[in-house]
Write an enzyme that holds these catalytic residues in place. Structure first.
Site, PDB file in Angstrom:
ATOM      1  N   ARG A   1       7.083 -26.899  49.635  1.00  0.00           N
ATOM      2  CA  ARG A   1       8.492 -26.594  49.867  1.00  0.00           C
ATOM      3  C   ARG A   1       8.969 -25.487  48.924  1.00  0.00           C
ATOM      4  NH1 ARG A   1       9.905 -31.786  48.718  1.00  0.00           N
ATOM      5  NH2 ARG A   1       8.265 -32.320  50.161  1.00  0.00           N
TER       6      ARG A   1
ATOM      7  N   ASP B   1      12.929 -28.242  46.065  1.00  0.00           N
ATOM      8  CA  ASP B   1      13.238 -29.661  46.193  1.00  0.00           C
ATOM      9  C   ASP B   1      14.122 -30.029  45.011  1.00  0.00           C
ATOM     10  OD1 ASP B   1      12.986 -32.218  47.309  1.00  0.00           O
ATOM     11  OD2 ASP B   1      11.332 -32.719  45.970  1.00  0.00           O
TER      12      ASP B   1
HETATM   13  N1  A4P Z   1      16.901 -39.473  48.898  1.00  0.00           N
HETATM   14  C1  A4P Z   1      16.937 -40.764  48.509  1.00  0.00           C
HETATM   15  N2  A4P Z   1      17.085 -40.866  47.185  1.00  0.00           N
HETATM   16  C2  A4P Z   1      17.138 -39.591  46.697  1.00  0.00           C
HETATM   17  C3  A4P Z   1      17.302 -39.060  45.379  1.00  0.00           C
HETATM   18  N3  A4P Z   1      17.423 -39.861  44.294  1.00  0.00           N
HETATM   19  N4  A4P Z   1      17.317 -37.693  45.246  1.00  0.00           N
HETATM   20  C4  A4P Z   1      16.771 -39.067  50.292  1.00  0.00           C
HETATM   21  C5  A4P Z   1      17.188 -36.877  46.335  1.00  0.00           C
HETATM   22  N5  A4P Z   1      17.046 -37.342  47.631  1.00  0.00           N
HETATM   23  C6  A4P Z   1      17.027 -38.691  47.795  1.00  0.00           C
HETATM   24  O1  A4P Z   1      13.961 -36.307  50.702  1.00  0.00           O
HETATM   25  C7  A4P Z   1      14.184 -37.116  51.845  1.00  0.00           C
HETATM   26  C8  A4P Z   1      15.489 -37.863  51.698  1.00  0.00           C
HETATM   27  O2  A4P Z   1      15.438 -38.647  50.520  1.00  0.00           O
HETATM   28  C9  A4P Z   1      16.708 -36.982  51.471  1.00  0.00           C
HETATM   29  O3  A4P Z   1      17.270 -36.537  52.684  1.00  0.00           O
HETATM   30  C10 A4P Z   1      17.671 -37.905  50.711  1.00  0.00           C
HETATM   31  O4  A4P Z   1      18.690 -38.441  51.564  1.00  0.00           O
HETATM   32  P1  A4P Z   1      13.379 -34.897  50.879  1.00  0.00           P
HETATM   33  O5  A4P Z   1      13.321 -34.243  49.534  1.00  0.00           O
HETATM   34  O6  A4P Z   1      14.129 -34.219  51.937  1.00  0.00           O
HETATM   35  O7  A4P Z   1      11.920 -35.255  51.462  1.00  0.00           O
HETATM   36  P2  A4P Z   1      10.546 -35.201  50.756  1.00  0.00           P
HETATM   37  O8  A4P Z   1      10.697 -34.351  49.535  1.00  0.00           O
HETATM   38  O9  A4P Z   1       9.498 -34.834  51.732  1.00  0.00           O
HETATM   39  O10 A4P Z   1      10.237 -36.658  50.326  1.00  0.00           O
HETATM   40  P3  A4P Z   1      10.428 -37.219  48.923  1.00  0.00           P
HETATM   41  O11 A4P Z   1       9.895 -38.615  48.886  1.00  0.00           O
HETATM   42  O12 A4P Z   1      11.825 -36.988  48.443  1.00  0.00           O
HETATM   43  O13 A4P Z   1       9.431 -36.321  48.093  1.00  0.00           O
HETATM   44  P4  A4P Z   1       9.674 -36.018  46.617  1.00  0.00           P
HETATM   45  O14 A4P Z   1       9.734 -37.312  45.900  1.00  0.00           O
HETATM   46  O15 A4P Z   1      10.790 -35.101  46.447  1.00  0.00           O
HETATM   47  O16 A4P Z   1       8.298 -35.341  46.235  1.00  0.00           O
HETATM   48  N6  A4P Z   1       3.961 -32.335  43.104  1.00  0.00           N
HETATM   49  C11 A4P Z   1       4.333 -31.684  41.975  1.00  0.00           C
HETATM   50  N7  A4P Z   1       3.428 -31.298  41.048  1.00  0.00           N
HETATM   51  N8  A4P Z   1       5.657 -31.375  41.772  1.00  0.00           N
HETATM   52  C12 A4P Z   1       6.659 -31.723  42.674  1.00  0.00           C
HETATM   53  O17 A4P Z   1       7.832 -31.413  42.448  1.00  0.00           O
HETATM   54  N9  A4P Z   1       7.205 -32.874  44.764  1.00  0.00           N
HETATM   55  C13 A4P Z   1       6.859 -33.586  45.827  1.00  0.00           C
HETATM   56  C14 A4P Z   1       7.928 -34.079  46.720  1.00  0.00           C
HETATM   57  C15 A4P Z   1       5.457 -33.891  46.088  1.00  0.00           C
HETATM   58  N10 A4P Z   1       4.506 -33.404  45.109  1.00  0.00           N
HETATM   59  C16 A4P Z   1       4.897 -32.742  44.027  1.00  0.00           C
HETATM   60  C17 A4P Z   1       6.290 -32.447  43.847  1.00  0.00           C
HETATM   61 MG    MG Z   2      12.919 -34.738  47.395  1.00  0.00          MG
END
Ligand code: A4P
Ligand code: MG
Length: 168
Positions: free
Chosen positions: A101, A104
């Protein structure tokens, strides 16, 4: 400082991550956007870190950082503002869950509030497990920072593996 209705601000930590389209530039642009958010003040920002990707294989390294805001916005209002910044920076989701992405923004902590709303979980449910969040968080928070339901920041840091994480 107080808002017009006298409410006190809340301290909220925001996680920033990018692994597409000049990631360090994406993170710096997002920090500038956070600085300009109405109803918020950017108090601190961590260094930027290069971090190995967690998630589907074959992704590029990420750049991660954490910011501390003082905010008068309610949690869901703050989430809306963060998602607007993601979309302004042309967030492309072409890798599915945990895929690559441009930007994020995760709401990691909102004071000591716990929330299980369909749109927002607080603290961020993955925060406690992720070195790419805990290491930059430790740049700008004390070791005794409480992570509701998970312990203290220094305890969580001891349990995570910072291998491959480098300050830029
Ligand atoms: N949502 C619920 N709680 C929260 C919160 N505390 N903060 C909902 C933000 N959003 C929150 O998130 C999907 C939905 O989660 C949002 O619409 C919101 O209503 P998203 O960011 O759109 O989807 P996503 O990112 O595909 O899923 P997720 O589980 O949020 O992924 P993450 O946790 O953001 O992880 N590796 C490294 N090295 N560094 C990174 O930054 N990031 C990810 C994404 C994966 N691997 C990575 C990293
Ligand atoms: Mg996220």
């Amino acid at each position: 400082m107080q808002s017009e209705d006298g409410a006190l601000p809340v301290r909220s930590f925001i996680g920033l991550g990018s692994n597409l389209d000049r990631p360090a530039h994406q993170v710096r642009t997002a920090l500038t956007a956070l600085e300009g958010l109405p109803g918020c003040r950017l108090l601190r920002q961590s260094r930027l870190y290069r971090t190995p990707p967690l998630g589907p294989p074959g992704q590029s390294d990420y750049v991660n950082a954490v910011a501390l805001l003082e905010t008068w916005l309610a949690p869901l209002e703050l989430l809306d503002r963060l998602q607007e910044i993601e979309w302004r920076q042309g967030r492309i989701r072409n890798g599915g869950h945990w895929g690559p992405r441009t930007l994020d923004l995760d709401l990691l902590l909102y004071g000591e509030q716990r929330l299980a709303d369909p749109r927002l979980c607080l603290p961020h449910p993955q925060l406690r497990y992720r070195a790419f969040v805990l290491v930059p968080l430790a740049d700008i928070a004390e070791g005794d920072l409480p992570i509701p339901g998970a312990g203290r920041l220094d305890e969580l840091l001891r349990g995570c593996d910072p291998a491959g994480i480098e300050a830029l």
